[in-house]
Design a protein around this motif. Sequence first.
Motif, mmCIF file in Angstrom:
data_model
loop_
_atom_site.group_PDB
_atom_site.id
_atom_site.type_symbol
_atom_site.label_atom_id
_atom_site.label_comp_id
_atom_site.label_asym_id
_atom_site.label_seq_id
_atom_site.Cartn_x
_atom_site.Cartn_y
_atom_site.Cartn_z
ATOM 1 N N LEU A 33 7.511 -8.474 11.222
ATOM 2 C CA LEU A 33 7.827 -8.194 9.719
ATOM 3 C C LEU A 33 6.498 -8.624 8.909
ATOM 4 C CD1 LEU A 33 10.155 -7.886 8.094
ATOM 5 C CD2 LEU A 33 10.289 -10.364 7.600
ATOM 6 N N ASN A 34 5.340 -9.141 9.152
ATOM 7 C CA ASN A 34 4.297 -9.212 8.778
ATOM 8 C C ASN A 34 3.457 -7.482 8.726
ATOM 9 O OD1 ASN A 34 1.701 -10.665 7.425
ATOM 10 N ND2 ASN A 34 0.810 -10.012 9.353
ATOM 11 N N CYS A 35 3.901 -7.293 9.982
ATOM 12 C CA CYS A 35 3.385 -5.919 10.247
ATOM 13 C C CYS A 35 3.690 -4.774 9.439
ATOM 14 C CB CYS A 35 3.193 -5.382 11.853
ATOM 15 S SG CYS A 35 2.360 -6.280 12.886
ATOM 16 N N VAL A 36 4.857 -5.016 9.102
ATOM 17 C CA VAL A 36 5.690 -4.084 8.202
ATOM 18 C C VAL A 36 5.028 -4.261 6.794
ATOM 19 C CG1 VAL A 36 7.920 -3.751 7.004
ATOM 20 C CG2 VAL A 36 7.918 -4.056 9.286
ATOM 21 N N CYS A 37 4.830 -5.707 6.313
ATOM 22 C CA CYS A 37 4.230 -5.800 5.130
ATOM 23 C C CYS A 37 2.648 -5.346 5.047
ATOM 24 C CB CYS A 37 4.426 -7.230 4.595
ATOM 25 S SG CYS A 37 6.331 -7.580 4.318
#
Length: 186
Positions: A33-37
């Motif tokens: 999810l951090n990679c998405v952000c």
Amino acid sequence: MAVVIGRNEVGIKRTTRPTTIANNDVAKLMYYLNCVCETINCDQDEDIRRFTNYANWARLSAEQRKLLLVLCYTFSPDVFDGKVFFNIEELCVEFSNEFYEISQLRHRLVAVESIIIAGRAHQVTKIMTYTMSWMRAYYLEPMQRLARQFAAESSRPSLSAPHRQRQSTRPVPAPSVDSSCCCTIL
């Protein structure tokens, strides 16, 4: 509006930073999810950002872990693939996932200026390239294991509070390094 990047752009700026990820499905999904952000602008959405601090994965309650699973399902790779996520192993120079500034992409990539997820528009700020081994390790397999775990927990009678507390005090395993990814696995 889509932007097609022309041939032979002047260099590619990698922005990948090494990081450390616990060898835990919750931590891995929080990292995903951090990679998405990293690729889309999630800064205004506090409800999403609180699930991207993968260093604090152990602090999530059981209910928050279920919410994380739902969020990761909503932000699944198929929403991003070919838009801001690209399965191009040649661009995974040092790690199994890499980040690049959106203004400096190779000729065969197409990026969008914004992407709509769950009714909200998010500005694209970077792209991420990945290998399938990264996608399996940080999204597909953790999602499957956590979904199975939550399904099994919902079919069992609830445990007493002291028993649950005893289970959560497990020792943290020694760190190991995954040299194919930009992260260290604890």
